[in-house]
Design an enzyme around this catalytic site. Structure first.
Site, PDB file in Angstrom:
ATOM      1  N   ASP A 165      -4.408  -1.394  -6.757  1.00  0.00           N
ATOM      2  CA  ASP A 165      -3.412  -0.350  -6.506  1.00  0.00           C
ATOM      3  C   ASP A 165      -2.041  -0.841  -6.953  1.00  0.00           C
ATOM      4  O   ASP A 165      -1.944  -1.622  -7.903  1.00  0.00           O
ATOM      5  CB  ASP A 165      -3.423   0.017  -5.009  1.00  0.00           C
ATOM      6  N   HIS A 208       2.654   3.104  -2.563  1.00  0.00           N
ATOM      7  CA  HIS A 208       1.313   3.673  -2.530  1.00  0.00           C
ATOM      8  C   HIS A 208       0.288   2.651  -2.072  1.00  0.00           C
ATOM      9  O   HIS A 208      -0.532   2.903  -1.174  1.00  0.00           O
ATOM     10  CB  HIS A 208       0.968   4.203  -3.920  1.00  0.00           C
ATOM     11  N   SER A 520      -6.090   9.729  -2.182  1.00  0.00           N
ATOM     12  CA  SER A 520      -5.764   8.293  -2.169  1.00  0.00           C
ATOM     13  C   SER A 520      -5.824   7.739  -0.760  1.00  0.00           C
ATOM     14  O   SER A 520      -6.133   6.562  -0.558  1.00  0.00           O
ATOM     15  CB  SER A 520      -4.354   8.062  -2.717  1.00  0.00           C
TER      16      SER A 520
END
Length: 858
Positions: A165, A208, A520
């Site tokens: 990620d 994120h 996600s």
């Protein structure tokens, strides 16, 4: 994504396959990109997988043969990376004009374009957010995770979980505040992004990856991830914009395998992906090495069927979509009127000005000279020191804010005039007025409340605290969650997990905790569960574990009591307790492909293979439950978004309706599914569930076994959408609308005077071939531009304002069968023939001929 914002498209979207445009449907022109380049494919870069395994004679011979073919053809190349682990291949630079030649080299088992996977259309989480406290994960109450945590020892201890990620803020207390030190939970990882000199995967510009890691394995006071004591490998493959090219994904995947990761999470992708794309292939290779891989399904659900991303379409991974749950945290304002206080959800404000901290200020509805609450003209009432409520529309946010600021307001709440998601407020110039947005429902409720107050003064208190709101959409698939099936018809997503307004960790400089939405967030929830299953050792084989996760989920129904399509929800909401206590494991085997080309069959057999995993006899009964049928095209054979719904269902018959399984035994039950009730011209995808329930009083859990198929001949599915702004059509790169189809159009091939073809795909096309013919003889092929065009085409997606694809022709081509001989066509009149092949690449195809293109230069 901004903290606490309810953003409908969530955190897992990808760029479109060809040139991106921002274009409204009512525009009279079609603005084009600067150079017609494929924006989510890196030009002139490919990953080649050779025949044969690494470090074998066959693999070495294939490698030598490939490079000899390049040299013999006079094709210049640059080797960037060699792959001798996980697969036998190379990352190489080759001029795109030789793509057909490279694609045709027989020693290359696969040729993958270097694609840019994306972590979302959202901006990175902004810095300087007020620090938020750790709070309990509300989702655990609805997924069985709390029950597992409270009554078992399974917490991920000793299990290695890799997260590919944007990195992690390893200074966060939820991860121990350390990196690769003795006793630290983050023991593996690295930085594969070239935007920093750091070797470690510190996440300070995106947020994120830190959020994903918290969902999976955060552990800080009241906040706990699903596997709060798992050992983490953090592999940073996304830059600050949330973009990851294929070669970064591959390098990280190779290292994750070397580091001994047992489970891997991938919350990234490209929408409408195919199994043969590089990212999907890497997932399958990891799974074959004994590593469980969980992927996010994607957030293009508003674009309808066939929108699951690559790598989620990988056959051997677990693809996870997003479900709405009953409660979620959100920022709010407390409104008090007539002695009653009501919490109202709001978005984050701008972060370049001090955070809101208002207490009992007046709440006033904007009134301008026109008597509206749009705040588009100077306000007429006294609003000094007040929080002002205004409606979206007519003018931009900046104009509204300036009018409120000039009238003495201290903050602005803009409520939506549509049911879509506004997101946080942003201005086109510096405005020091704190502002946030409200939903249309909440805004209209406030307007009504103020109108019914009988003159009572309304006040509002606004700070950075969150409130647990009830969700009117509870237990429905999130609107943004991508639909299946995959382009080749397999069931994707496999199941759903919490994805909307998920509260989790953020980098310390971004507030420590906050909410994001998207698949996600759903994927790491399931990844955490898989880590618990691996720790429990109840599932020691790949198919058994996948069955325990997927077939113990709970499918959701709509308000009418009908199951949502399997193409939308897989088997439904994940259930951690059931997955960890499954006594049977199921695999589904069919005598024909999952999504066969239904020209000759209306029935197909389905075998439910089972294996008893406990030391006792179990008895289960089978029954079927139909789900809604859906179609990706309307009755006019044009794209249907959202999908068209039908209650017509397939018929299901059982050869045996129950099974009694002794300890350790295995066997199968036979089922026949018929689609004979459907009119094939409706292009319906049918689905449903075969449910297995234990005999009363014997214990056990319920199982849900999905089925899905097409009730039409796939080759008849219309690929091109022809009612969308005149597409397909010929354009001029310099701008303007579609050119007249009956005229001759001259191009100098200089500056921006190049021919561009725009088209919109409403269903997956496996291959696009672009050929050249003389205008006088359009059916006689003279040369080829592309025979494979990166092998496969995806659907056109509206994400990021991209409703169609474009192809810019530079006047080059090669003779058919001679892809090495690329040349500039001489001045003459030509037409381009675009041929789109369906999923199975049958002889049936759909073709578009351009108007006459007269080349006058350069």
């Amino acid at each position: 994504m901004f903290s606490f914002a309810r953003l409908g498209l969530g955190s897992f979207l990808a760029l479109a396959v060809l040139t991106a445009h921002t274009w409204a449907d009512d525009s009279s022109t079609i603005p084009l990109g600067t150079d017609g380049v494929n924006i989510n494919i890196v030009p002139n870069q490919y990953i080649i997988e050779f025949e044969g395994e690494p470090d074998t004679d066959a693999g070495e011979q294939a490698t030598q043969d490939f490079f000899k073919s390049l040299s013999d053809g006079g094709i210049s190349y640059t080797v960037y990376e060699n792959y001798t682990s996980l697969f036998n291949g190379v990352f190489i630079g080759v001029d795109d004009k030789y793509f057909d030649a490279v694609y045709g080299i027989t020693s290359a088992a696969s040729v993958w374009a270097t694609r840019l996977s994306n972590a979302g259309d959202q901006p990175p989480v902004p810095p300087n957010l007020p620090t938020s406290p750790p709070l309990p994960n509300l989702a655990h109450e609805y997924t069985g995770v709390n029950r597992v945590h409270n009554s078992t020892q399974w917490d991920g201890t000793g299990i290695k979980v890799g997260i590919l990620d944007s990195g992690i803020d390893y200074n966060h207390p939820a991860f121990g505040g350390c990196y690769k030190t003795p006793g630290c939970r983050i023991q593996y990882g690295g930085n594969y992004v070239n935007d920093t000199d750091r070797a470690d995967p510190l996440d300070t510009c995106n947020g994120h990856g830190t959020h994903v890691a918290g969902v999976l394995a955060g552990n800080h006071k009241e906040f706990r991830g699903v596997a709060p004591n798992a050992t983490l490998g953090i592999y940073r493959i996304m830059d600050c914009k949330g973009v990851a090219p294929t070669n970064w994904v591959i390098k990280a995947a190779i290292q994750a395998e070397k580091d001994g990761m047992q489970v891997v999470n991938l919350s990234l992708g490209t929408p409408g992906g195919w199994r043969g794309w590089g990212e999907s292939s890497i997932v399958n290779k990891l799974v074959r090495r004994g590593i469980y891989v969980i992927t996010a399904a994607g957030n293009n659900g508003m674009d309808g069927l066939w929108t699951v991303v690559s790598p989620a379409v990988a056959t051997q991974g677990i693809a996870v979509g997003a479900m709405e749950l009953p409660r979620y945290y959100a920022l709010h304002l407390n409104v008090t009127v007539a002695g009653k206080t009501i919490p109202i959800q709001r978005t984050e404000q701008q972060t370049d000005i001090p955070s809101l901290n208002l207490r009992n200020v007046r709440l006033v509805r904007a009134t301008d000279a026109d008597g509206t609450d749009l705040a588009c003209t100077p306000l007429t009432q006294e609003i000094k020191g007040a929080l002002v409520l205004a409606q979206r529309g007519t003018c931009d946010y900046t104009t509204k804010a300036i009018n409120v600021l000039n009238a003495g307001g201290v903050a602005l709440a803009i409520y939506n005039n549509r049911t879509d998601d506004m997101g946080p407020i942003s201005y086109n110039q510096a405005v020091t007025l704190p502002s946030f947005s409200l939903t249309i429902a909440d805004g209209q409720a406030l307007v009504k409340l103020l109108g019914e107050s009988g003159g009572s003064a309304a006040t509002a208190t606004v700070n950075h605290e969150v409130y647990a709101f009830d969700n009117a959409l509870a237990y429905t698939p999130a609107s943004y969650s991508a639909w299946g099936p995959d382009p080749e018809g397999a069931i994707k997503p496999d199941l759903l997990a919490p994805g909307s307004n998920v509260y989790s960790t953020l980098p310390l400089n971004m507030g420590s905790y906050g909410s994001m939405s998207g698949t996600s967030m759903a994927a790491p929830y399931v990844t955490g569960l898989v880590a618990l299953l691996v720790q429990s050792q109840r599932a020691t084989a790949n198919l058994t574990l996948i069955s325990n996760v997927v077939h113990t989920a709970t499918p959701a129904k709509n308000a009418a009591g009908q199951y949502f399509s399997v193409a939308q929800q897989g088997t439904g909401l994940v259930n951690a307790w059931n997955a960890l206590h499954a006594d049977l494991a199921f695999t589904l085997r069919r005598s024909v492909p999952v999504y066969y080309d239904d020209r000759h069959y209306t029935k197909f057999p389905l075998k439910l293979w089972w294996e008893n995993r406990v030391n006792a006899k179990v008895t289960y009964h089978f029954f079927s439950q139909p789900a809604l049928s859906v179609s990706g095209v309307g009755t006019d054979s044009q794209s249907a978004t959202p999908p068209r719904i039908s209650t017509t269902a397939a018929s299901v018959s059982f050869k045996q309706t129950s099974v009694s399984a002794l300890a350790g035994n295995e066997g199968f039950a036979e089922v026949t599914i018929s689609s004979s009730k459907f009119d094939r011209r409706d292009f319906m995808v049918y689905s449903g569930y075969i449910q297995a329930t234990p005999t009363v009083g014997t214990g056990g859990i319920n199982y849900t076994l999905p089925y899905l198929g097409s009730a039409y001949a796939t080759v008849n599915l219309p690929l091109l959408q022809s009612n969308y702004a005149g597409l397909p059509c010929l354009l001029r790169e310099s701008g303007g609308g579609c050119l007249d189809a009956k005229s001759v159009h001259r191009f100098t091939l200089t500056g921006k005077d190049f021919p561009v073809v725009a088209y919109r795909l409403q269903a997956p096309a496996r291959q696009l071939m672009i050929k050249i013919a003389y205008a006088a003889t359009p059916n006689s092929i003279h040369a080829s531009v592309e025979s494979y065009l990166y092998g496969m085409q995806s659907r056109s997606m509206d994400t990021n304002g991209v409703p169609f694809y474009t192809f810019r022709w530079n006047g080059r081509g090669h003779y058919v069968g001679k892809p090495l001989d690329v040349f500039d066509l001489p001045k003459n009149k030509y037409v381009l023939r675009f041929t789109f092949l369906s999923v199975f690449m049958n002889t049936e195809s759909q073709t578009y001929f351009t108007p006459t293109i007269q080349l006058d230069g350069p």
